[in-house]
Design a protein around this motif. Sequence first.
Motif, PDB file in Angstrom:
ATOM      1  N   VAL A 219      10.527   5.193  -8.501  1.00 28.82           N
ATOM      2  CA  VAL A 219      11.128   4.014  -9.120  1.00 28.82           C
ATOM      3  C   VAL A 219      11.103   2.864  -8.122  1.00 28.82           C
ATOM      4  O   VAL A 219      10.940   3.068  -6.920  1.00 28.82           O
ATOM      5  N   LYS A 220      11.277   1.664  -8.643  1.00 27.32           N
ATOM      6  CA  LYS A 220      11.360   0.489  -7.784  1.00 27.32           C
ATOM      7  C   LYS A 220      12.823   0.157  -7.493  1.00 27.32           C
ATOM      8  O   LYS A 220      13.729   0.495  -8.257  1.00 27.32           O
ATOM      9  N   SER A 225      11.101  -5.100  -5.094  1.00 26.88           N
ATOM     10  CA  SER A 225      10.278  -5.306  -3.894  1.00 26.88           C
ATOM     11  C   SER A 225       9.933  -4.009  -3.164  1.00 26.88           C
ATOM     12  O   SER A 225       9.069  -4.014  -2.284  1.00 26.88           O
ATOM     13  N   GLU A 226      10.588  -2.906  -3.484  1.00 24.34           N
ATOM     14  CA  GLU A 226      10.374  -1.647  -2.775  1.00 24.34           C
ATOM     15  C   GLU A 226      10.096  -0.524  -3.768  1.00 24.34           C
ATOM     16  O   GLU A 226      10.569  -0.548  -4.906  1.00 24.34           O
ATOM     17  N   TRP A 227       9.359   0.470  -3.293  1.00 25.48           N
ATOM     18  CA  TRP A 227       9.174   1.708  -4.044  1.00 25.48           C
ATOM     19  C   TRP A 227      10.050   2.800  -3.411  1.00 25.48           C
ATOM     20  O   TRP A 227      10.108   2.917  -2.193  1.00 25.48           O
ATOM     21  N   PHE A 250       9.198   4.637   0.148  1.00 25.54           N
ATOM     22  CA  PHE A 250       7.859   5.006   0.607  1.00 25.54           C
ATOM     23  C   PHE A 250       6.959   3.781   0.533  1.00 25.54           C
ATOM     24  O   PHE A 250       7.295   2.749  -0.042  1.00 25.54           O
ATOM     25  N   LYS A 251       5.773   3.911   1.121  1.00 25.68           N
ATOM     26  CA  LYS A 251       4.832   2.791   1.219  1.00 25.68           C
ATOM     27  C   LYS A 251       3.514   3.149   0.529  1.00 25.68           C
ATOM     28  O   LYS A 251       3.304   4.281   0.085  1.00 25.68           O
ATOM     29  N   TRP A 252       2.631   2.165   0.478  1.00 23.97           N
ATOM     30  CA  TRP A 252       1.285   2.365  -0.041  1.00 23.97           C
ATOM     31  C   TRP A 252       0.270   2.033   1.057  1.00 23.97           C
ATOM     32  O   TRP A 252       0.486   1.141   1.861  1.00 23.97           O
ATOM     33  N   SER A 253      -0.854   2.746   1.041  1.00 25.52           N
ATOM     34  CA  SER A 253      -1.926   2.412   1.966  1.00 25.52           C
ATOM     35  C   SER A 253      -2.633   1.141   1.481  1.00 25.52           C
ATOM     36  O   SER A 253      -2.437   0.689   0.354  1.00 25.52           O
ATOM     37  N   ARG A 254      -3.443   0.573   2.323  1.00 23.30           N
ATOM     38  CA  ARG A 254      -4.154  -0.660   1.955  1.00 23.30           C
ATOM     39  C   ARG A 254      -5.062  -0.469   0.757  1.00 23.30           C
ATOM     40  O   ARG A 254      -5.283  -1.409  -0.015  1.00 23.30           O
ATOM     41  N   ASP A 255      -5.589   0.746   0.580  1.00 26.93           N
ATOM     42  CA  ASP A 255      -6.476   0.975  -0.555  1.00 26.93           C
ATOM     43  C   ASP A 255      -5.740   1.550  -1.767  1.00 26.93           C
ATOM     44  O   ASP A 255      -6.375   1.986  -2.734  1.00 26.93           O
ATOM     45  N   PRO A 271      18.909   1.736   5.374  1.00 28.02           N
ATOM     46  CA  PRO A 271      19.245   0.649   4.439  1.00 28.02           C
ATOM     47  C   PRO A 271      19.123   1.070   2.981  1.00 28.02           C
ATOM     48  O   PRO A 271      18.207   1.804   2.605  1.00 28.02           O
ATOM     49  N   ARG A 272      20.040   0.588   2.171  1.00 27.64           N
ATOM     50  CA  ARG A 272      20.015   0.866   0.748  1.00 27.64           C
ATOM     51  C   ARG A 272      18.864   0.107   0.078  1.00 27.64           C
ATOM     52  O   ARG A 272      18.291  -0.805   0.648  1.00 27.64           O
TER      53      ARG A 272
END
Length: 464
Positions: A219-220, A225-227, A250-255, A271-272
């Motif tokens: 979820v966002k 702005s965040e996953w 979590f993050k995403w890779s550039r691709d 951080p929340r």
Amino acid sequence: NLTRLGERHLVWQAPDEGPFSRQVWAPELHLLDGRWHIYFAASDGKNRNHLTYVLRSRNEDPLGKYDLHGPLQTGDRTSENLWAIDMTPLTHKGELYALWSGWDRPDSDRQFLYIARMESPTKLATRRVRLCDNLDYLWERTEPPPKGRGLNEAPQVLTQGDRLFVTYSCAASWLPSYKLGLLELVGDNPLDPASWQKRKGSIFQSTSETFGVGHSCFVKSPDGSEWWQVFHSKRDRSPGWRRTIFAQPFKWSRDGRPLLGRPMAPTLPFPRPAGEKDSLLKLPYSSDLSSDHSFFGHPQFYRSEGQSLTLGSSPEHPVNEFRAGEKILLNGMLPNDFTASVTMNFNRVREGRGSGILFRSTAPSVGFDAARGYFVGIKPSQNTVLLGKMDGSTWQELTRRAVTVDVSRDHQLSVSAEGSRFTVSLNGSLLFTHQDGTYKSGTLGLRVTDIPTTFSNLRITASP
């Protein structure tokens, strides 16, 4: 707010008997065609009879009434249905599909991932197709070779740009080895197994502190702005399903690939989710002890009745239960200085480590002493009222006072906070004052530690 559970609402209850009266597993809530749908699996009490059902809301209110549909036809022929759990919808190029975990044949106890196109959110349109083998890699086994077997379950859809992924859980949900794998749709037809590519390694797996991780959803944050990943993890390393819910970013890779990282430690504050907002409680405040707080603990040890709340009372028929210092925290923040009081009844039980008030509390989670802040409580087993503080994982006692605790009657516990000075009273009589400046702000809550306690008349006023 993503990190607060909010008030519970009963939208459906299983019947006392019948094919979907027991073992209600893995509910998922989805908005499809303007209505809310809850996909879940249920049985008559025998796992071999688990099938998938769906509840459809009567209107756009997710907390309103629902109608039951199913079981969905998850077998290979119209004349038979086959074991199916963990169903989730997938939308691709305007078509709706269903993904789930099922047995390849009756009573085989071999779980694979399946897909079918849907005629509607409550009905399948095509026969099922098996997406992949459940043992393409050794890490998918329930146990290390030569033991164990392949097992795939809990598919979840995750998209980024024009890339479509399906995470799945594998190994054994009852063991610390549970983990996530990843499929990606690399072809045009989701019903063609050749259109899917399986990643060679697990994308999310246990650490020494957080283990048995799986059945993630994504979820966002409130501001978009965040996953965030929401998943469950085991409470202990023994075989079984004693689990709690975790959430971490979590993050995403550039691709455009998901980078889930490592499971965070249970007591590690961070951080929340971006965009979460705190409200400040307006004093004087009286709690209804039903709708204004979040609960941290196993839900079988929580019971709200009218204007009272019982924490820590053992259920009549416990399921996968565990004890964790059950607590609630008010959803609003408090002014730094205040006076709080609550009525407590120990239900004639003397043994246990005590119950009382949490204050200036932050960073709560499930677990004993899993919060930052102060606690003042009554300990009937030692005829004591004590004050202490927690740093998220450990307890430090600050002071205590001997009292006589009659477990057959109500007791009113009160604490006043003015700067670093705390004043504690019991049944209207001053017990002690103490000074400590570690924590300066937070919210207020109630906690029990191995003793069933009924709370009522929780009131907070501004300090005089």
